[in-house]
Design a protein around this motif. Structure first.
Motif, short mmCIF file in Angstrom:
data_model
loop_
_atom_site.label_atom_id
_atom_site.label_comp_id
_atom_site.label_asym_id
_atom_site.label_seq_id
_atom_site.Cartn_x
_atom_site.Cartn_y
_atom_site.Cartn_z
N UNK A 151 1.17 -0.73 -0.56
CA UNK A 151 0.19 -0.26 0.03
C UNK A 151 0.72 0.89 -0.18
N UNK A 152 0.46 2.19 -0.80
CA UNK A 152 1.25 3.30 -0.96
C UNK A 152 1.53 3.91 0.46
N UNK A 153 0.78 4.76 1.30
CA UNK A 153 1.26 4.86 2.63
C UNK A 153 2.21 4.45 3.37
N UNK A 154 1.68 2.21 3.66
CA UNK A 154 2.69 1.31 4.25
C UNK A 154 4.04 2.03 3.79
N UNK A 155 4.38 0.99 2.42
CA UNK A 155 5.07 1.30 1.13
C UNK A 155 6.10 3.18 1.69
N UNK A 156 5.87 3.85 1.96
CA UNK A 156 6.21 5.09 1.80
C UNK A 156 6.86 4.96 3.81
N UNK A 157 5.75 4.43 5.08
CA UNK A 157 6.10 4.36 6.58
C UNK A 157 6.96 3.28 6.44
N UNK A 158 7.24 2.30 5.91
CA UNK A 158 8.32 1.56 6.17
C UNK A 158 9.41 1.15 6.62
N UNK A 159 10.64 1.71 5.53
CA UNK A 159 11.43 1.59 5.27
C UNK A 159 11.64 2.24 7.91
N UNK A 160 11.55 4.06 7.90
CA UNK A 160 11.50 3.49 8.94
C UNK A 160 10.77 3.17 9.95
N UNK A 161 9.99 2.70 9.66
CA UNK A 161 9.18 1.79 11.01
C UNK A 161 10.53 0.26 11.13
N UNK A 162 10.56 -0.18 9.97
CA UNK A 162 12.09 -0.75 9.71
C UNK A 162 12.95 -0.88 10.75
N UNK A 163 13.64 0.41 10.53
CA UNK A 163 15.07 0.62 11.18
C UNK A 163 14.54 0.72 12.72
N UNK A 164 13.39 1.25 13.41
CA UNK A 164 12.73 1.33 13.90
C UNK A 164 12.73 -0.30 15.04
N UNK A 165 12.02 -1.12 14.71
CA UNK A 165 12.30 -2.34 14.65
C UNK A 165 13.80 -3.51 15.00
N UNK A 166 14.09 -2.62 13.91
CA UNK A 166 15.71 -3.26 14.00
C UNK A 166 16.47 -3.16 15.03
N UNK A 167 16.36 -1.73 15.29
CA UNK A 167 17.30 -0.95 16.62
C UNK A 167 16.46 -1.55 18.07
N UNK A 168 15.53 -2.09 18.38
CA UNK A 168 14.45 -2.30 19.68
C UNK A 168 14.12 -1.98 19.91
N UNK A 169 13.12 -0.58 18.93
CA UNK A 169 12.28 0.58 19.52
C UNK A 169 12.94 1.06 19.88
#
Length: 169
Positions: A151-169
């Motif tokens: 979904x375009x909105x999720x695609x735009x948000x995913x990189x930052x969300x993924x980064x926060x998840x990888x960093x342990x939030x």
């Protein structure tokens, strides 16, 4: 009601039974048209062993056929976390008692907002298609999320969300 994949691939939304919530409406502004008179929210469920839970959106829905998060319009006065968990339960049977909120991320356009509620699965659960808004629900490994048609909105948000998840939030 038949919730098989074939029943959700129609380009026509199902007939709505019963009253609609006042929040179930489009809002329009200078940055576009969005669903949810009082804003919207969705759940990004994360299970370290499985990945993130994504919803393959019904063809008739806005940006249908793309992958996104279970979620939807907030009710008037409803807290975004409460609304996201309610929607995720309604659409995918995400059990609120089996997840912990890690963080939220808000896209605020002034006249409309979307809150992504990122949760950690504290107990394994299997999602269930529990309404006609989904074609499919799948756990997708973090490294494979971008390979989906998002979904375009999720695609735009995913990189930052993924980064926060990888960093342990």
């Amino acid at each position: 009601m038949d919730h098989s994949p074939a029943s959700t691939q129609s380009s026509t939304p199902p007939v709505r039974m019963g009253p609609r919530d006042p929040g179930d409406a489009w809002v329009e502004g200078e940055r576009g048209r969005y669903w949810g008179r009082f804003g919207a929210a969705g759940v990004l469920a994360y299970d370290p062993a499985k990945g993130v839970l994504l919803q393959h959106r019904a063809i008739w829905s806005h940006n249908g056929g793309t992958w996104g998060l279970p979620g939807g319009a907030l009710h008037e006065g409803e807290d975004a976390v409460v609304g996201a968990l309610r929607e995720a339960y309604e659409e995918a049977a995400v059990p609120a008692e089996s997840v912990d909120v890690l963080f939220t991320s808000v896209l605020d356009l002034g006249y409309w907002s979307y809150t992504t509620v990122v949760v950690l699965a504290t107990e394994p659960f299997d999602p269930v298609i529990s309404d006609p808004e989904s074609i499919e629900l799948l756990w997708i490994p973090l490294a494979d999320v971008e390979r989906q048609e998002l979904h375009p909105g999720f695609a735009a948000a995913w990189p930052a969300l993924r980064e926060r998840l990888a960093a342990g939030a």
